[in-house]
Design a protein around this motif. Structure first.
Motif, short mmCIF file in Angstrom:
data_model
loop_
_atom_site.label_atom_id
_atom_site.label_comp_id
_atom_site.label_asym_id
_atom_site.label_seq_id
_atom_site.Cartn_x
_atom_site.Cartn_y
_atom_site.Cartn_z
N ILE A 102 8.39 -13.15 -1.69
CA ILE A 102 8.50 -11.69 -1.61
C ILE A 102 8.48 -11.23 -0.17
O ILE A 102 9.29 -10.41 0.26
CB ILE A 102 7.38 -11.02 -2.41
N SER A 103 7.56 -11.77 0.61
CA SER A 103 7.40 -11.34 2.00
C SER A 103 8.62 -11.69 2.84
O SER A 103 9.05 -10.89 3.69
CB SER A 103 6.16 -12.00 2.61
N ASP A 104 9.19 -12.86 2.61
CA ASP A 104 10.32 -13.31 3.43
C ASP A 104 11.56 -12.46 3.17
O ASP A 104 12.40 -12.31 4.06
CB ASP A 104 10.61 -14.78 3.13
N ASP A 105 11.68 -11.92 1.97
CA ASP A 105 12.81 -11.07 1.59
C ASP A 105 12.37 -9.62 1.66
O ASP A 105 11.65 -9.13 0.81
CB ASP A 105 13.26 -11.44 0.17
N LYS A 106 12.82 -8.92 2.71
CA LYS A 106 12.34 -7.55 2.91
C LYS A 106 12.77 -6.61 1.79
O LYS A 106 12.06 -5.64 1.49
CB LYS A 106 12.82 -7.04 4.27
N GLY A 116 -0.15 -10.31 7.80
CA GLY A 116 -0.11 -9.35 8.89
C GLY A 116 0.72 -8.16 8.44
O GLY A 116 1.90 -8.31 8.10
N VAL A 117 0.12 -6.99 8.40
CA VAL A 117 0.77 -5.79 7.87
C VAL A 117 1.08 -4.85 9.04
O VAL A 117 0.18 -4.51 9.81
CB VAL A 117 -0.11 -5.07 6.83
N ASP A 118 2.34 -4.44 9.15
CA ASP A 118 2.77 -3.54 10.22
C ASP A 118 2.89 -2.12 9.69
O ASP A 118 3.58 -1.87 8.70
CB ASP A 118 4.11 -3.99 10.78
N LEU A 119 2.20 -1.20 10.35
CA LEU A 119 2.20 0.20 9.96
C LEU A 119 2.93 1.04 11.00
O LEU A 119 2.65 0.94 12.20
CB LEU A 119 0.76 0.73 9.82
N LEU A 120 3.86 1.87 10.54
CA LEU A 120 4.54 2.83 11.40
C LEU A 120 3.79 4.16 11.38
O LEU A 120 3.01 4.44 10.46
CB LEU A 120 5.97 3.05 10.90
N ASP A 163 1.22 11.51 12.00
CA ASP A 163 0.60 10.19 12.11
C ASP A 163 0.18 9.59 10.77
O ASP A 163 -0.66 8.68 10.73
CB ASP A 163 -0.59 10.22 13.07
N GLU A 164 0.74 10.08 9.65
CA GLU A 164 0.47 9.37 8.40
C GLU A 164 1.19 8.03 8.47
O GLU A 164 2.23 7.90 9.12
CB GLU A 164 0.94 10.17 7.17
N HIS A 165 0.66 7.03 7.79
CA HIS A 165 1.15 5.67 7.99
C HIS A 165 2.12 5.25 6.90
O HIS A 165 2.00 5.62 5.73
CB HIS A 165 -0.02 4.69 8.07
N ILE A 166 3.10 4.45 7.31
CA ILE A 166 4.16 3.95 6.45
C ILE A 166 4.25 2.44 6.68
O ILE A 166 4.25 1.98 7.82
CB ILE A 166 5.52 4.60 6.80
N ILE A 167 4.33 1.69 5.60
CA ILE A 167 4.44 0.23 5.74
C ILE A 167 5.82 -0.14 6.27
O ILE A 167 6.84 0.25 5.69
CB ILE A 167 4.20 -0.48 4.39
N CYS A 168 5.85 -0.89 7.34
CA CYS A 168 7.11 -1.41 7.87
C CYS A 168 7.39 -2.79 7.29
O CYS A 168 8.47 -3.04 6.75
CB CYS A 168 7.04 -1.47 9.40
N GLU A 169 6.42 -3.70 7.40
CA GLU A 169 6.60 -5.06 6.89
C GLU A 169 5.25 -5.64 6.48
O GLU A 169 4.20 -5.20 6.96
CB GLU A 169 7.24 -5.97 7.95
N VAL A 170 5.32 -6.64 5.60
CA VAL A 170 4.15 -7.43 5.23
C VAL A 170 4.50 -8.88 5.49
O VAL A 170 5.39 -9.44 4.85
CB VAL A 170 3.77 -7.22 3.74
N ASN A 171 3.82 -9.49 6.44
CA ASN A 171 4.17 -10.83 6.92
C ASN A 171 3.20 -11.87 6.39
O ASN A 171 2.05 -11.96 6.86
CB ASN A 171 4.16 -10.85 8.45
#
Length: 296
Positions: free
Chosen positions: A96-100, A249-253, A258-266
């Motif tokens: 799941i993580s590898d496929d965005k 590793g979770v990346d937040l935009l 400044d509310e947060h949005i998930i960019c990626e989950v690594n």
């Protein structure tokens, strides 16, 4: 009984970047009294037959009790799981993580905030006429600039900022045959994001990343140790659990206000830059988590 583990990384990748990460995990395991060794994915042969399933080792030895899987060789991870070995992260989470695209679909199903996204229809890598009505719908939805992001990629290298119709058309032609998405451009997060490292039910380390030179925070710039809020930590943990990962590793935009949005989950996040920035060794946290799993 002393636990025995493998730390698997991709043996075909050049340089020491991935090997050094594997060594960090190996040392954390050995420091905690475990037996562990580093294994290249290409040192293992997944063998299937009508009445047999096993793994042939170039350097024969006993199978491990657990594997820390620092690769995206999903078929190998599945093979190890089929032999009853505990794999961290499990193959389904890595898949799941590898496929965005899969990542965004799962996060959306769990009502976790993500950028507005349109999945590109499958286009075969032959001479195909692109549908102008579909392109018009994308532009009407997002305007310019917009983001195009390949489903498979690392370190921000397969993410494109599109400013006009010609760039959109050119990039769609370039990506024929590859899965990708269109996304809204979060201009409030230009060149900056947060990386939160989750292990189990905790955020164990975090950093703020920023660059003035590129819309992607991964393109150099500064990295600062960061103390996440309870809300930020809860969001990262929820995203990790949604994809079924033990650690990520979770990346937040940064969205509006400044509310947060998930960019990626690594699921295979690199931890050495996080270590140099925060002085927190995520490998030790992961090994402690694995020990706790076996003890309970």
């Amino acid at each position: 009984m002393q636990l025995h583990g493998w730390i698997i990384y991709n043996g075909h990748l050049p340089g020491d970047r991935f090997l050094n990460q594997a060594k960090t995990y190996e040392k954390a395991a050995l420091d905690r009294g475990l037996s562990a060794n580093i294994v290249k994915n290409n040192a293992l042969v997944s063998f299937l037959g009508t009445h047999t399933t096993h793994v042939l080792q170039v350097d024969e030895g006993k199978l491990p009790d657990f594997v820390i899987f620092l690769d995206k060789d999903i078929y190998l991870a599945k093979q190890l799981e089929s032999l009853g070995i505990k794999v961290f992260n499990r193959a389904s989470a890595i898949n799941i993580s590898d496929d965005k695209i899969s990542t965004y679909q799962v996060l959306a199903q769990h009502n976790i905030p993500i950028p507005k996204t349109i999945i590109a229809p499958k286009i075969f890598p032959v001479e195909t006429v692109l549908d102008p009505m579909f392109m018009d719908r994308v532009v009407q939805t997002f305007g310019f600039p917009l983001i195009m992001k390949e489903a498979f990629g690392s370190f921000g290298e397969q993410v494109y900022l599109i400013h006009n119709t010609q760039q959109l058309l050119d990039q769609m032609h370039a990506l024929k045959g590859r899965p990708y998405v269109f996304q809204e451009y979060i201009d409030t997060s230009f060149g900056r994001d947060l990386r939160l490292q989750v292990v189990g039910d905790r955020v164990v380390a975090a950093m703020y990343r920023q660059t003035e030179e590129d819309f992607r925070s991964t393109a150099g710039g500064v990295r600062l140790a960061y103390e996440p809020t309870a809300e930020e930590a809860a969001l990262a943990i929820a995203a990790t659990k949604a994809i079924g990962a033990d650690f990520a590793g979770v990346d937040l935009l940064f969205g509006e206000n400044d509310e947060h949005i998930i960019c990626e989950v690594n699921s295979n996040a690199h931890i050495l830059k996080l270590l140099s920035c925060t002085n927190i060794n995520v490998a030790e946290e992961v090994v402690d988590y694995i020990i706790n799993i076996f003890e309970h």
